[in-house]
Design a protein around this motif. Structure first.
Motif, PDB file in Angstrom:
ATOM      1  N   SER A   1     -92.002  35.109 -27.897  1.00 33.59           N
ATOM      2  CA  SER A   1     -93.114  34.328 -27.345  1.00 33.59           C
ATOM      3  C   SER A   1     -94.207  34.201 -28.384  1.00 33.59           C
ATOM      4  CB  SER A   1     -93.661  34.981 -26.077  1.00 33.59           C
ATOM      5  OG  SER A   1     -94.253  36.228 -26.392  1.00 33.59           O
ATOM      6  N   GLY A   2     -95.073  33.226 -28.169  1.00 33.54           N
ATOM      7  CA  GLY A   2     -96.197  33.037 -29.063  1.00 33.54           C
ATOM      8  C   GLY A   2     -97.100  31.923 -28.571  1.00 33.54           C
ATOM      9  N   ASN A   3     -98.336  31.979 -29.007  1.00 32.99           N
ATOM     10  CA  ASN A   3     -99.289  30.929 -28.638  1.00 32.99           C
ATOM     11  C   ASN A   3     -99.172  29.727 -29.564  1.00 32.99           C
ATOM     12  OD1 ASN A   3    -100.468  32.259 -26.431  1.00 32.99           O
ATOM     13  ND2 ASN A   3    -101.752  33.456 -27.802  1.00 32.99           N
ATOM     14  N   THR A   4     -98.637  29.951 -30.764  1.00 36.40           N
ATOM     15  CA  THR A   4     -98.441  28.877 -31.737  1.00 36.40           C
ATOM     16  C   THR A   4     -96.981  28.873 -32.190  1.00 36.40           C
ATOM     17  OG1 THR A   4     -98.912  30.258 -33.664  1.00 36.40           O
ATOM     18  CG2 THR A   4    -100.800  29.155 -32.609  1.00 36.40           C
ATOM     19  N   LYS A   5     -96.587  27.816 -32.851  1.00 39.71           N
ATOM     20  CA  LYS A   5     -95.221  27.729 -33.378  1.00 39.71           C
ATOM     21  C   LYS A   5     -94.962  28.866 -34.371  1.00 39.71           C
ATOM     22  CE  LYS A   5     -92.127  24.422 -35.583  1.00 39.71           C
ATOM     23  NZ  LYS A   5     -91.992  23.074 -36.129  1.00 39.71           N
ATOM     24  N   GLN A   6     -95.965  29.168 -35.206  1.00 41.46           N
ATOM     25  CA  GLN A   6     -95.812  30.234 -36.190  1.00 41.46           C
ATOM     26  C   GLN A   6     -95.644  31.602 -35.517  1.00 41.46           C
ATOM     27  OE1 GLN A   6     -98.318  27.887 -36.316  1.00 41.46           O
ATOM     28  NE2 GLN A   6     -97.359  26.667 -37.940  1.00 41.46           N
ATOM     29  N   GLU A   7     -96.395  31.861 -34.457  1.00 39.89           N
ATOM     30  CA  GLU A   7     -96.257  33.121 -33.721  1.00 39.89           C
ATOM     31  C   GLU A   7     -94.884  33.218 -33.064  1.00 39.89           C
ATOM     32  OE1 GLU A   7     -99.357  33.660 -30.844  1.00 39.89           O
ATOM     33  OE2 GLU A   7    -100.935  33.716 -32.361  1.00 39.89           O
ATOM     34  N   LEU A   8     -94.394  32.110 -32.545  1.00 37.99           N
ATOM     35  CA  LEU A   8     -93.083  32.089 -31.904  1.00 37.99           C
ATOM     36  C   LEU A   8     -91.988  32.396 -32.922  1.00 37.99           C
ATOM     37  CD1 LEU A   8     -91.599  31.518 -29.204  1.00 37.99           C
ATOM     38  CD2 LEU A   8     -91.329  29.169 -29.999  1.00 37.99           C
ATOM     39  N   ILE A   9     -92.070  31.789 -34.084  1.00 41.55           N
ATOM     40  CA  ILE A   9     -91.087  32.042 -35.147  1.00 41.55           C
ATOM     41  C   ILE A   9     -91.143  33.504 -35.589  1.00 41.55           C
ATOM     42  CG2 ILE A   9     -90.503  31.510 -37.553  1.00 41.55           C
ATOM     43  CD1 ILE A   9     -91.434  28.602 -36.912  1.00 41.55           C
ATOM     44  N   LYS A  10     -92.345  34.032 -35.781  1.00 38.57           N
ATOM     45  CA  LYS A  10     -92.514  35.440 -36.183  1.00 38.57           C
ATOM     46  C   LYS A  10     -91.914  36.379 -35.141  1.00 38.57           C
ATOM     47  CE  LYS A  10     -96.033  38.795 -37.494  1.00 38.57           C
ATOM     48  NZ  LYS A  10     -97.456  39.054 -37.661  1.00 38.57           N
ATOM     49  N   SER A  11     -92.159  36.091 -33.876  1.00 33.75           N
ATOM     50  CA  SER A  11     -91.628  36.905 -32.789  1.00 33.75           C
ATOM     51  C   SER A  11     -90.099  36.841 -32.741  1.00 33.75           C
ATOM     52  CB  SER A  11     -92.223  36.435 -31.454  1.00 33.75           C
ATOM     53  OG  SER A  11     -91.744  37.173 -30.376  1.00 33.75           O
ATOM     54  N   ALA A  12     -89.535  35.666 -32.963  1.00 35.87           N
ATOM     55  CA  ALA A  12     -88.078  35.504 -32.970  1.00 35.87           C
ATOM     56  C   ALA A  12     -87.447  36.261 -34.136  1.00 35.87           C
ATOM     57  CB  ALA A  12     -87.709  34.028 -33.049  1.00 35.87           C
ATOM     58  N   LYS A  13     -88.087  36.187 -35.293  1.00 36.53           N
ATOM     59  CA  LYS A  13     -87.569  36.913 -36.467  1.00 36.53           C
ATOM     60  C   LYS A  13     -87.627  38.419 -36.253  1.00 36.53           C
ATOM     61  CE  LYS A  13     -88.335  33.370 -39.944  1.00 36.53           C
ATOM     62  NZ  LYS A  13     -89.078  32.966 -41.148  1.00 36.53           N
ATOM     63  N   GLU A  14     -88.673  38.892 -35.595  1.00 33.99           N
ATOM     64  CA  GLU A  14     -88.775  40.322 -35.301  1.00 33.99           C
ATOM     65  C   GLU A  14     -87.686  40.751 -34.312  1.00 33.99           C
ATOM     66  OE1 GLU A  14     -90.272  44.330 -35.183  1.00 33.99           O
ATOM     67  OE2 GLU A  14     -90.123  42.730 -36.666  1.00 33.99           O
ATOM     68  N   TYR A  15     -87.418  39.919 -33.315  1.00 39.53           N
ATOM     69  CA  TYR A  15     -86.338  40.216 -32.369  1.00 39.53           C
ATOM     70  C   TYR A  15     -85.003  40.300 -33.110  1.00 39.53           C
ATOM     71  CZ  TYR A  15     -83.125  39.821 -28.444  1.00 39.53           C
ATOM     72  OH  TYR A  15     -82.110  40.050 -27.549  1.00 39.53           O
ATOM     73  N   LYS A  16     -84.759  39.364 -34.021  1.00 41.89           N
ATOM     74  CA  LYS A  16     -83.519  39.359 -34.805  1.00 41.89           C
ATOM     75  C   LYS A  16     -83.426  40.624 -35.646  1.00 41.89           C
ATOM     76  CE  LYS A  16     -79.775  37.555 -36.454  1.00 41.89           C
ATOM     77  NZ  LYS A  16     -78.587  37.459 -35.619  1.00 41.89           N
ATOM     78  N   ARG A  17     -84.534  41.023 -36.262  1.00 40.31           N
ATOM     79  CA  ARG A  17     -84.543  42.241 -37.072  1.00 40.31           C
ATOM     80  C   ARG A  17     -84.217  43.472 -36.219  1.00 40.31           C
ATOM     81  NH1 ARG A  17     -87.511  46.563 -38.603  1.00 40.31           N
ATOM     82  NH2 ARG A  17     -89.094  46.211 -37.026  1.00 40.31           N
ATOM     83  N   LEU A  18     -84.805  43.522 -35.030  1.00 41.31           N
ATOM     84  CA  LEU A  18     -84.571  44.665 -34.147  1.00 41.31           C
ATOM     85  C   LEU A  18     -83.131  44.720 -33.651  1.00 41.31           C
ATOM     86  CD1 LEU A  18     -87.887  44.673 -32.094  1.00 41.31           C
ATOM     87  CD2 LEU A  18     -87.196  46.252 -33.919  1.00 41.31           C
ATOM     88  N   GLN A  19     -82.478  43.557 -33.561  1.00 36.48           N
ATOM     89  CA  GLN A  19     -81.067  43.546 -33.156  1.00 36.48           C
ATOM     90  C   GLN A  19     -80.195  44.263 -34.179  1.00 36.48           C
ATOM     91  OE1 GLN A  19     -80.318  39.260 -32.662  1.00 36.48           O
ATOM     92  NE2 GLN A  19     -79.648  39.751 -30.597  1.00 36.48           N
ATOM     93  N   ASN A  20     -80.639  44.299 -35.418  1.00 37.57           N
ATOM     94  CA  ASN A  20     -79.813  44.821 -36.503  1.00 37.57           C
ATOM     95  C   ASN A  20     -80.160  46.239 -36.927  1.00 37.57           C
ATOM     96  OD1 ASN A  20     -78.284  42.408 -36.781  1.00 37.57           O
ATOM     97  ND2 ASN A  20     -80.028  41.474 -37.806  1.00 37.57           N
TER      98      ASN A  20
END
Length: 92
Positions: free
Chosen positions: A61-80
């Motif tokens: 989630s995020g309030n901006t596109k950049q926050e959303l991308i950052k949050s998605a990348k962090e989720y991907k990192r945590l998956q690994n």
């Protein structure tokens, strides 16, 4: 980052962004079938009914596109990483 890139990043069948107020949520989905589940639907004649569906999960989630991308990348990192490695990060 567009939806196709998210789809490739998470190797999922469906990606969408939902907006609530000013917050954006990244939702990924995977195709599933009831055929492979023990619980199932029965029609009026007592016959088993199987169907395909998309199981969706909010992953970022995020309030901006950049926050959303950052949050998605962090989720991907945590998956690994392992739970132990995650806890070590939080303690250090």
């Amino acid at each position: 980052m567009d939806l196709i890139k998210f789809k490739k990043m998470f190797k999922c069948d469906k990606v969408r962004i939902s907006k609530s107020m000013r917050r954006m949520f990244l939702i990924i989905g995977f195709k599933k079938q009831t055929k492979y589940k023990s619980d199932h639907w029965i029609d009026e004649k007592g016959k088993r009914v199987d169907f395909e569906y998309i199981e969706e999960t909010v992953i970022a989630s995020g309030n901006t596109k950049q926050e959303l991308i950052k949050s998605a990348k962090e989720y991907k990192r945590l998956q690994n990483i392992t739970t132990l490695d995650y806890l070590k990060e939080k303690l250090l």
